[in-house]
Design a protein around this motif. Structure first.
Motif, short mmCIF file in Angstrom:
data_model
loop_
_atom_site.label_atom_id
_atom_site.label_comp_id
_atom_site.label_asym_id
_atom_site.label_seq_id
_atom_site.Cartn_x
_atom_site.Cartn_y
_atom_site.Cartn_z
N VAL A 1 -20.10 77.92 11.88
CA VAL A 1 -20.79 79.06 12.49
C VAL A 1 -22.30 78.81 12.61
CG1 VAL A 1 -21.35 81.51 12.20
CG2 VAL A 1 -19.02 80.70 11.77
N PRO A 2 -22.99 78.33 11.55
CA PRO A 2 -24.42 78.02 11.73
C PRO A 2 -24.69 76.96 12.79
CG PRO A 2 -23.88 78.15 9.40
CD PRO A 2 -22.58 78.19 10.15
N PHE A 3 -23.79 75.97 12.89
CA PHE A 3 -23.98 74.93 13.91
C PHE A 3 -23.90 75.53 15.31
CE2 PHE A 3 -22.37 71.69 16.81
CZ PHE A 3 -23.29 70.67 16.60
N ILE A 4 -22.90 76.37 15.56
CA ILE A 4 -22.76 77.00 16.87
C ILE A 4 -23.94 77.92 17.15
CG2 ILE A 4 -21.32 78.56 18.23
CD1 ILE A 4 -18.90 77.47 16.73
N TYR A 5 -24.37 78.68 16.14
CA TYR A 5 -25.51 79.58 16.31
C TYR A 5 -26.79 78.77 16.59
CZ TYR A 5 -28.88 83.30 15.35
OH TYR A 5 -29.90 84.21 15.45
N THR B 1 -33.14 79.25 23.59
CA THR B 1 -34.01 80.42 23.48
C THR B 1 -35.40 79.99 23.03
OG1 THR B 1 -33.54 80.89 21.14
CG2 THR B 1 -31.99 81.77 22.78
N SER B 2 -36.34 80.91 23.14
CA SER B 2 -37.71 80.66 22.66
C SER B 2 -38.00 81.51 21.42
CB SER B 2 -38.73 80.98 23.77
OG SER B 2 -38.63 82.35 24.15
N TRP B 3 -37.02 81.63 20.56
CA TRP B 3 -37.16 82.46 19.35
C TRP B 3 -38.19 81.86 18.42
CZ3 TRP B 3 -33.89 82.49 14.42
CH2 TRP B 3 -34.11 83.65 13.69
N GLY C 1 -37.60 73.30 17.68
CA GLY C 1 -37.21 72.62 16.44
C GLY C 1 -35.70 72.43 16.34
N GLN C 2 -34.95 73.43 16.78
CA GLN C 2 -33.49 73.33 16.74
C GLN C 2 -32.99 72.29 17.73
OE1 GLN C 2 -31.74 75.19 14.47
NE2 GLN C 2 -29.99 73.92 15.02
N ALA C 3 -33.63 72.20 18.88
CA ALA C 3 -33.25 71.18 19.86
C ALA C 3 -33.53 69.78 19.31
CB ALA C 3 -34.01 71.41 21.16
#
Length: 373
Positions: free
Chosen positions: A110-114, A121-123, A344-346
């Motif tokens: 679930v964290p990986f998919i999220y 997004t630009s969160w 950062g996530q990318a």
């Protein structure tokens, strides 16, 4: 096979079938005999002699009553467990692995998919809004020179550290399986650094490099030790490699020890009888049979070195002048320090893909060679 149960006799007539050996089970009473079941591969009679449990060739479990007591379907019995059905397999899986599967999905899948969703997004990691920006974060990642420099630095660090860790671990394992006195004590001693957390380890070695070595170098007039290695670009990288080798070598040593012990001594003796020296026998017999140990150790060291963060944080903090920032630290800073969570996530996803490609390729090549050997 004949068994006496009260006033009744259970006996079997066996015969061969295409997939093995089976038996018909009969019940003999004073009045008559009747066949309880056909084609049993194995059976068990209850202690009170009232029930017969048996398996057929498809591993279905049946129950027959003996002597007319209880439910009975002559010649077939009542199915009380069928192992080949999907329902049975699902029940068994949920019973033994259900909880661990739920936890794995909750903390990994679930964290990986999220996280994959957040790359679009630009969160900023705080606000409720998560504006959708499409591939903008990936474009920003490919344009981020600092990220690619950190990734290249990580690659150099990983190559050197992986080689040194495995060389040191292999020779320690070779030494500690040669029959020296106290080898179990030394195995435990070399393994202890792996039990120390990376943060604590970094601070301990930071004191060693900044204080202990400097004081020793000044007292002995050794120029290379008179100043802290952490103050120079190349010195900081060398310190990271030294600490990683010290931390991981003991763990990899145990895997190599298991590999050495798995090789039969009779093979070594046969090689020596054929004229090989001990060194030649080790190179030509032992090492090829330890290929699985090499595959495991290389995979573990590659993944650990690519993802290093804790030692990098506590030992160098990326200094001097961000010259020792590894990829994982750059990702962390991008997401949590600069609040560019999507970028950062990318970058983290790209790091994961690179690490996965390197690790899977190494395992594939190693396993392919293992089968060929």
């Amino acid at each position: 096979h004949v068994g006496l149960y009260g006033d009744n006799i259970i006996y079997t007539k066996g015969y061969s079938v295409s997939n093995g050996y089976q038996s018909d089970i009969y019940l003999y009473t004073k009045e008559d005999s009747e066949k309880l079941c056909y084609g049993a591969s194995s059976y068990y009679v209850s202690k009170d002699g009232t029930s017969l449990l048996w398996l057929d060739d498809e591993q279905r479990l049946y129950r027959n009553a003996i002597g007319g007591k209880g439910e009975k379907e002559k010649g077939k019995g009542i199915v009380i467990m069928e192992r080949n059905t999907m329902k049975y397999k699902v029940k068994q899986y949920l019973m033994f692995a259900g909880v661990s599967t739920v936890l794995f999905c909750a903390v990994v899948i679930v964290p990986f998919i999220y996280g994959l969703y957040l790359t679009f997004t630009s969160w900023d990691g705080v606000s409720k809004e998560k504006p959708f920006v499409g591939l903008a974060n990936y474009i920003s990642t490919f344009q981020d020179a600092a990220y690619w420099q950190a990734l290249g630095r990580t690659l150099v660090y990983s190559v050197i550290a992986v080689i040194l860790v495995n060389v040191v671990a292999f020779f320690l394992a070779y030494l500690l399986t040669s029959g020296i006195k106290g080898q179990n004590f030394f195995r435990a001693g070399f393994f202890i650094p792996n039990l120390i957390g990376g943060i604590v380890l970094g601070y301990v070695w930071k004191f060693v490099f900044n204080r202990a070595f400097v004081s020793l170098g000044k007292s002995l007039s050794v120029g290379a030790l008179s100043t802290s290695w952490l103050a120079t670009t190349n010195g900081a990288m060398a310190c990271l490699i030294i600490v990683s080798v010290w931390q991981y070598a003991g763990y990899m040593m145990l895997i190599y020890v298991a590999g050495f012990m798995s090789v039969s001594k009779s093979l070594m003796e046969a090689a020596q009888i054929d004229g090989c020296t001990k060194t030649q026998a080790t190179i030509n017999v032992t090492i090829p049979l330890m290929r699985s140990s090499f595959v495991q150790c290389l995979f573990l060291t590659i993944t650990r070195c690519f993802m290093v963060y804790d030692v990098n944080l506590s030992l160098t903090k990326g200094e001097p002048f961000n010259s020792s920032v590894m990829a994982a630290m750059h990702v962390y800073n991008q997401a949590f320090t600069y609040k560019n969570y999507g970028t950062g996530q990318a970058e983290a996803l790209i790091l994961f893909v690179v690490c996965a490609i390197v690790g899977v390729t190494q395992v594939y090549i190693g396993k392919k060679g293992e089968v060929a050997a």
